[in-house]
Design a protein around this motif. Structure first.
Motif, PDB file in Angstrom:
ATOM      1  N   PHE A   1      -4.277   6.815   8.207  1.00 39.94           N
ATOM      2  CA  PHE A   1      -3.460   7.959   7.794  1.00 39.94           C
ATOM      3  C   PHE A   1      -2.211   7.466   7.071  1.00 39.94           C
ATOM      4  O   PHE A   1      -1.371   6.805   7.684  1.00 39.94           O
ATOM      5  CB  PHE A   1      -3.020   8.769   9.021  1.00 39.94           C
ATOM      6  CG  PHE A   1      -4.143   9.405   9.779  1.00 39.94           C
ATOM      7  CD1 PHE A   1      -4.485  10.736   9.564  1.00 39.94           C
ATOM      8  CD2 PHE A   1      -4.853   8.674  10.718  1.00 39.94           C
ATOM      9  CE1 PHE A   1      -5.515  11.317  10.277  1.00 39.94           C
ATOM     10  CE2 PHE A   1      -5.894   9.252  11.432  1.00 39.94           C
ATOM     11  CZ  PHE A   1      -6.219  10.576  11.213  1.00 39.94           C
ATOM     12  N   ASP A   2      -2.099   7.759   5.784  1.00 40.25           N
ATOM     13  CA  ASP A   2      -0.871   7.497   5.029  1.00 40.25           C
ATOM     14  C   ASP A   2      -0.236   6.149   5.361  1.00 40.25           C
ATOM     15  O   ASP A   2       0.929   6.076   5.741  1.00 40.25           O
ATOM     16  CB  ASP A   2       0.164   8.605   5.320  1.00 40.25           C
ATOM     17  CG  ASP A   2      -0.235   9.901   4.640  1.00 40.25           C
ATOM     18  OD1 ASP A   2      -0.967   9.825   3.628  1.00 40.25           O
ATOM     19  OD2 ASP A   2       0.162  10.969   5.131  1.00 40.25           O
ATOM     20  N   VAL A   3      -1.004   5.101   5.205  1.00 38.83           N
ATOM     21  CA  VAL A   3      -0.466   3.779   5.540  1.00 38.83           C
ATOM     22  C   VAL A   3       0.390   3.255   4.384  1.00 38.83           C
ATOM     23  O   VAL A   3      -0.093   3.090   3.271  1.00 38.83           O
ATOM     24  CB  VAL A   3      -1.614   2.798   5.859  1.00 38.83           C
ATOM     25  CG1 VAL A   3      -1.070   1.381   6.033  1.00 38.83           C
ATOM     26  CG2 VAL A   3      -2.342   3.226   7.116  1.00 38.83           C
ATOM     27  N   ASP A   4       1.672   3.062   4.640  1.00 38.21           N
ATOM     28  CA  ASP A   4       2.575   2.452   3.654  1.00 38.21           C
ATOM     29  C   ASP A   4       2.999   1.105   4.207  1.00 38.21           C
ATOM     30  O   ASP A   4       3.676   1.048   5.226  1.00 38.21           O
ATOM     31  CB  ASP A   4       3.841   3.316   3.471  1.00 38.21           C
ATOM     32  CG  ASP A   4       3.511   4.652   2.845  1.00 38.21           C
ATOM     33  OD1 ASP A   4       2.711   4.673   1.892  1.00 38.21           O
ATOM     34  OD2 ASP A   4       4.052   5.675   3.310  1.00 38.21           O
TER      35      ASP A   4
ATOM     36  N   LYS B   1      -2.244   4.905  12.224  1.00 36.89           N
ATOM     37  CA  LYS B   1      -0.928   4.990  11.580  1.00 36.89           C
ATOM     38  C   LYS B   1      -0.122   3.728  11.890  1.00 36.89           C
ATOM     39  O   LYS B   1      -0.296   3.117  12.943  1.00 36.89           O
ATOM     40  CB  LYS B   1      -0.149   6.202  12.094  1.00 36.89           C
ATOM     41  CG  LYS B   1      -0.792   7.513  11.717  1.00 36.89           C
ATOM     42  CD  LYS B   1       0.077   8.682  12.182  1.00 36.89           C
ATOM     43  CE  LYS B   1      -0.564   9.993  11.827  1.00 36.89           C
ATOM     44  NZ  LYS B   1      -1.159  10.696  12.982  1.00 36.89           N
TER      45      LYS B   1
ATOM     46  N   GLN C   1     -11.599  10.175   9.865  1.00 38.63           N
ATOM     47  CA  GLN C   1     -10.484   9.530   9.179  1.00 38.63           C
ATOM     48  C   GLN C   1      -9.955   8.380  10.025  1.00 38.63           C
ATOM     49  O   GLN C   1      -9.549   8.566  11.177  1.00 38.63           O
ATOM     50  CB  GLN C   1      -9.371  10.540   8.890  1.00 38.63           C
ATOM     51  CG  GLN C   1      -8.257   9.921   8.062  1.00 38.63           C
ATOM     52  CD  GLN C   1      -7.322  10.951   7.472  1.00 38.63           C
ATOM     53  OE1 GLN C   1      -7.416  12.123   7.779  1.00 38.63           O
ATOM     54  NE2 GLN C   1      -6.417  10.519   6.608  1.00 38.63           N
TER      55      GLN C   1
ATOM     56  N   THR D   1      -8.213   7.192  -0.390  1.00 36.87           N
ATOM     57  CA  THR D   1      -7.227   7.716  -1.332  1.00 36.87           C
ATOM     58  C   THR D   1      -5.965   6.878  -1.184  1.00 36.87           C
ATOM     59  O   THR D   1      -5.771   6.203  -0.170  1.00 36.87           O
ATOM     60  CB  THR D   1      -6.866   9.190  -1.047  1.00 36.87           C
ATOM     61  OG1 THR D   1      -6.273   9.270   0.250  1.00 36.87           O
ATOM     62  CG2 THR D   1      -8.088  10.089  -1.089  1.00 36.87           C
ATOM     63  N   GLY D   2      -5.101   6.925  -2.196  1.00 39.86           N
ATOM     64  CA  GLY D   2      -3.898   6.103  -2.164  1.00 39.86           C
ATOM     65  C   GLY D   2      -4.124   4.823  -2.931  1.00 39.86           C
ATOM     66  O   GLY D   2      -5.114   4.690  -3.658  1.00 39.86           O
TER      67      GLY D   2
ATOM     68  N   THR E   1       0.849  -1.195   0.000  1.00 36.77           N
ATOM     69  CA  THR E   1       0.000   0.000   0.000  1.00 36.77           C
ATOM     70  C   THR E   1       0.882   1.242   0.000  1.00 36.77           C
ATOM     71  O   THR E   1       1.984   1.236   0.553  1.00 36.77           O
ATOM     72  CB  THR E   1      -0.899   0.062   1.246  1.00 36.77           C
ATOM     73  OG1 THR E   1      -0.094   0.310   2.392  1.00 36.77           O
ATOM     74  CG2 THR E   1      -1.649  -1.226   1.432  1.00 36.77           C
ATOM     75  N   GLU E   2       0.351   2.275  -0.635  1.00 33.38           N
ATOM     76  CA  GLU E   2       1.065   3.542  -0.657  1.00 33.38           C
ATOM     77  C   GLU E   2       0.119   4.665  -0.298  1.00 33.38           C
ATOM     78  O   GLU E   2      -0.937   4.811  -0.907  1.00 33.38           O
ATOM     79  CB  GLU E   2       1.653   3.781  -2.052  1.00 33.38           C
ATOM     80  CG  GLU E   2       3.163   3.673  -2.052  1.00 33.38           C
ATOM     81  CD  GLU E   2       3.705   3.620  -3.453  1.00 33.38           C
ATOM     82  OE1 GLU E   2       3.135   4.312  -4.317  1.00 33.38           O
ATOM     83  OE2 GLU E   2       4.682   2.885  -3.676  1.00 33.38           O
ATOM     84  N   LYS E   3       0.501   5.437   0.717  1.00 28.30           N
ATOM     85  CA  LYS E   3      -0.276   6.618   1.124  1.00 28.30           C
ATOM     86  C   LYS E   3      -1.764   6.302   1.203  1.00 28.30           C
ATOM     87  O   LYS E   3      -2.591   7.007   0.652  1.00 28.30           O
ATOM     88  CB  LYS E   3      -0.060   7.764   0.124  1.00 28.30           C
ATOM     89  CG  LYS E   3       1.359   8.297   0.122  1.00 28.30           C
ATOM     90  CD  LYS E   3       1.399   9.730   0.632  1.00 28.30           C
ATOM     91  CE  LYS E   3       2.817  10.258   0.771  1.00 28.30           C
ATOM     92  NZ  LYS E   3       3.583   9.591   1.846  1.00 28.30           N
TER      93      LYS E   3
ATOM     94  N   ASN F   1      -5.174   6.416   2.710  1.00 27.90           N
ATOM     95  CA  ASN F   1      -5.992   7.140   3.688  1.00 27.90           C
ATOM     96  C   ASN F   1      -7.411   6.643   3.552  1.00 27.90           C
ATOM     97  O   ASN F   1      -7.873   6.380   2.441  1.00 27.90           O
ATOM     98  CB  ASN F   1      -5.967   8.640   3.403  1.00 27.90           C
ATOM     99  CG  ASN F   1      -4.629   9.249   3.760  1.00 27.90           C
ATOM    100  OD1 ASN F   1      -4.316   9.454   4.919  1.00 27.90           O
ATOM    101  ND2 ASN F   1      -3.822   9.502   2.737  1.00 27.90           N
TER     102      ASN F   1
END
Lengths: 311, 263
Positions: free
Chosen positions: B30-33, B235, B27, B72-73, B16-18, B20
C-alpha cells in the motif's frame, strides 16, 4: 481387594487386545495388495517361460544363427527349402522405427517444452488432456488412417505406385509414439526444480536461455528416457505397422519401398501355422528376440530416468 | 564524509513512490514510499506476510514470473524508472542482483555458475579462457570461497554445503557488476556458523554495492545493517538508522514488534 485388582488387570488386558475387526481387515488388505503386487511379476515371468518353451525346439533344432540373423530370405512355407532369415524383417522394423523417431522426437520435445515451460493455466490443462487423449487412440485406428488416408496422399504427392511403405508407416508410428513421449518428457521438465529457473531469470536470462542452458541440461536423463520409451513403443507396435507398411519382405533402399516388420510377421502368420511346426517355432523365436530387445530398451530407459533422481 | 555518492538526493539507489501491488485481487503493498541510499546496507523487518519480500522481489521484477501481479506507482533504481515501458528486463536484472532464501546454485559446475550471468550479458563477445579464469577467481575471492573450491571448480555446485552455495549465489552476481544486491532472508536456511560467515561477507561488500536485505531475524538486522525499514500489513511504518530504530523507535507498532510483543 485382590479380586478387584485381578478384574482390573483382566480389563486392561482386553483393552490392549489387538485381535479386533480392524486388525483382521488390515491383515486382509495387506495380503490382497501383496498378491496384486507380485502377480504382475509372476505373469511376466510366465509369459517369458511360455514364449521360450514354444520357440525352444526351433532354437535347439533347425536354428542356424547365421541364417536367422543374416539372411534376408524369410520363406517359411517354401516347398523345396524352408529358410528362416529375419534380416529383411529387422531392416523393416528398424527403418520404420527410425523414421518414426525422426518425426516424433522434434514434435514431442517441442510439445513438451511448450506445455511445461510456456503454456499456462487453461491452455496448459487443455493441451495435457489432448495429448493424453491422443495416446489412447487404438493402434488399429492409426493403421486405418495409414491405409485409407495416407496411402492415396503419398501416391498422389510423390507419384509412386504404392503408398503403403516406410514413409507411411514411419509417419503413422511417429504420430502414435509422440503423445506418450510428450507426456513423459513433460514430466521430466516439470521435475526440474523451479528455483533453478528463478535463479537464472533473476540474473537476466531470457526464457529461451533458461530452457536451453538450465532446464534441458537438468532434465536430459528424463528426456532420453522418453525417447527410449518411444523407440520401445515403435519396436513393439504391430497393428498399425501391419496395415501401413505394405507387408512385403524387402530390405528398403528408399522410404517408398514397402517393408514388413517383425511384429507384423508374427501377427499375420501365427494363425496359419500348425502348432509345433518349425514355422510356428520360428515365429516364437522372433517373439523371444522382440521380448529381449524391448526388455533391454525399457530397462535402459528406466535406468537413465532413475539416474536423474539420484543426481 | 562519503566520497562515492554526491548529495543526499542524488545518492539514492532505490526510490519508490506510491507503490501499490496486487496478487490477483489481494493487495500486498500500500502506497510504499521509500528512499534507499546508495552504498549502504538497508534491512527490512516485519512479521510474515507484511510485504517485505514482495517489495524486494518487485525491485528485480522477478515477481512478474507469477503472471498475476499488478503494480501501480514507480520504482526508480539509480534514477531510472524500471517499470517504464521501454525498459528491458534483462538490463534491469543485470543492474539488480538477487539472492534467494534457499541457496539456488544452478545444477552445473561451480565455474559455470560464476560465469552464467557474464555469459548471458556478453553473449555477442567471446570470453577467452584466461579472462574467464580471472572472472571466476575474482568473484570467488570476493566472497571468500576461492581457497575452498579452487581445486574443484569443475564439480557440480549443488554438491557444496549450504553456506558455500549461498556464497556462490552471491559470487555469481558480481561479474556483471550490479549496482544493487537484493537479499531475501539469505541466512534463514543456514546454521549459525554459516549465518555468521555470510553476514560477515555481506558486511564486507558494503560500500561497493547497495544492499537491501530482508530478514525475519531482528538481531541480524541490528548487527548487519546501517538503516532499517519496518513494515506491517503492506505499509512502511518506520525507516531510520538501525541504531536509532532499535533504541528509540518512533512508532508504538515498531517498539511492540522489536520487543517481541507480536510477529
Amino acid at each position: 481387594m485382590s479380586e478387584k485388582m485381578a478384574q482390573t488387570a483382566a480389563g486392561a488386558g482386553s483393552d490392549f487386545d489387538r485381535l479386533t475387526l480392524d486388525w483382521y481387515i488390515d491383515k486382509l488388505v495387506q495380503a490382497l495388495v501383496f498378491i496384486g503386487g507380485i502377480s504382475a511379476i509372476v505373469f511376466i515371468i510366465g509369459i517369458f517361460v511360455f514364449i521360450s518353451r514354444e520357440g525352444f525346439g526351433f532354437l535347439l533344432g533347425e536354428f542356424n544363427f547365421k541364417e536367422f540373423f543374416f539372411s534376408p530370405n524369410w520363406r517359411p512355407t517354401s516347398e523345396t527349402k524352408e529358410t528362416f532369415g529375419i534380416l529383411a524383417l529387422v531392416a523393416g522394423t528398424a527403418s520404420v522405427t527410425g523414421l518414426a523417431m525422426l518425426i516424433a522426437i522434434p514434435f514431442s520435445l517441442g510439445a513438451a517444452i511448450f506445455i511445461a515451460e510456456f503454456a499456462s493455466g487453461k491452455t496448459r490443462e487443455f493441451l495435457k488432456i489432448t495429448v493424453e487423449l491422443l495416446a489412447a487412440i487404438p493402434s488399429v485406428v492409426w493403421g486405418f488412417i495409414g491405409l485409407a488416408i495416407m496411402n492415396p496422399i503419398i501416391i498422389e504427392t510423390f507419384d509412386v505406385p504404392v503408398g503403403l511403405n516406410v514413409l507411411n508407416a514411419g509417419v503413422i508410428l511417429g504420430l502414435m509414439a509422440a503423445p506418450i513421449m510428450t507426456s513423459i518428457a513433460e514430466d521430466a521438465l516439470n521435475a526440474v526444480p523451479d528455483p533453478y529457473r528463478e535463479a537464472a531469470e533473476a540474473m537476466g536470462a531470457t526464457r529461451w536461455q533458461v530452457i536451453y542452458k538450465v532446464v534441458l541440461p537438468a532434465a536430459k536423463n528424463g528426456l532420453l528416457g522418453a525417447v527410449l520409451l518411444g523407440v520401445g513403443r515403435g519396436f513393439g507396435e504391430t497393428m498399425a505397422v501391419l496395415m501401413a507398411t505394405g507387408h512385403s519382405i524387402n530390405i528398403p533402399t528408399s522410404v517408398f519401398d514397402s517393408v514388413r516388420a517383425l511384429t507384423a510377421t508374427i501377427a499375420a502368420e501365427l494363425g496359419e501355422t500348425a502348432a509345433g511346426s518349425p514355422h510356428y517355432q520360428a515365429l516364437f523365436t522372433i517373439g523371444i528376440f522382440l521380448f529381449v530387445i524391448t526388455f533391454i530398451i525399457n530397462l535402459a530407459a528406466d535406468l537413465v530416468v532413475r539416474g536423474v533422481k539420484k543426481g | 564524509m562519503n566520497n562515492t555518492t554526491g548529495s543526499q538526493d542524488a545518492g539514492l539507489a532505490i526510490h519508490t513512490e506510491k507503490l501499490n501491488l496486487w496478487y490477483g485481487t489481494f493487495q500486498a503493498l500500500f502506497d510504499v514510499d521509500l528512499k534507499i541510499k546508495q552504498g549502504i546496507i538497508t534491512s527490512m523487518i516485519g512479521p510474515s506476510g507484511c510485504g517485505k519480500s514482495t517489495f524486494l522481489r518487485s525491485v528485480n521484477r522477478i515477481n512478474e514470473r507469477l503472471g498475476y501481479v499488478r503494480i501501480t506507482g514507480a520504482i526508480d533504481v539509480m534514477g531510472e524508472n524500471i517499470y517504464a515501458p521501454g525498459v528491458e528486463l534483462v538490463q534491469v536484472r543485470k543492474q539488480i542482483g538477487m539472492v534467494f532464501q534457499r541457496p539456488n546454485p544452478l545444477p552445473i559446475s561451480i565455474r559455470e555458475n560464476v560465469l552464467f550471468g557474464h555469459r548471458i550479458h556478453n553473449a555477442a563477445t567471446k570470453t577467452s579462457k584466461s579472462e574467464a579464469d580471472d572472472i571466476v577467481e575474482g568473484a570467488l575471492k570476493t566472497v571468500l570461497l576461492w581457497d575452498k573450491v579452487k581445486d574443484r571448480l569443475d564439480t557440480k555446485a549443488t554438491g557444496l554445503s549450504l553456506e558455500e552455495q549461498q556464497k556462490l549465489c552471491i559470487a555469481r552476481l558480481l561479474p556483471v557488476k550490479p549496482g544493487v544486491l537484493l537479499m531475501d532472508e539469505p541466512c534463514s536456511a543456514l546454521d549459525p556458523k554459516g549465518t555468521e560467515a555470510v553476514e560477515e561477507l555481506i558486511w564486507e561488500l558494503r560500500g561497493q554495492y547497495t544492499i537491501l536485505i530482508v530478514t525475519h531475524n531482528m538481531a541480524q538486522a541490528r548487527r548487519a545493517s546501517e538503516e532499517c525499514i519496518f513494515m506491517l500489513m503492506g505499509k512502511v511504518v518506520e525507516h531510520s538508522d538501525t541504531g536509532k530504530m532499535f533504541v528509540t523507535p518512533e512508532n508504538k507498532e515498531t517498539s511492540d514488534y522489536i520487543e517481541g510483543r507480536y510477529g
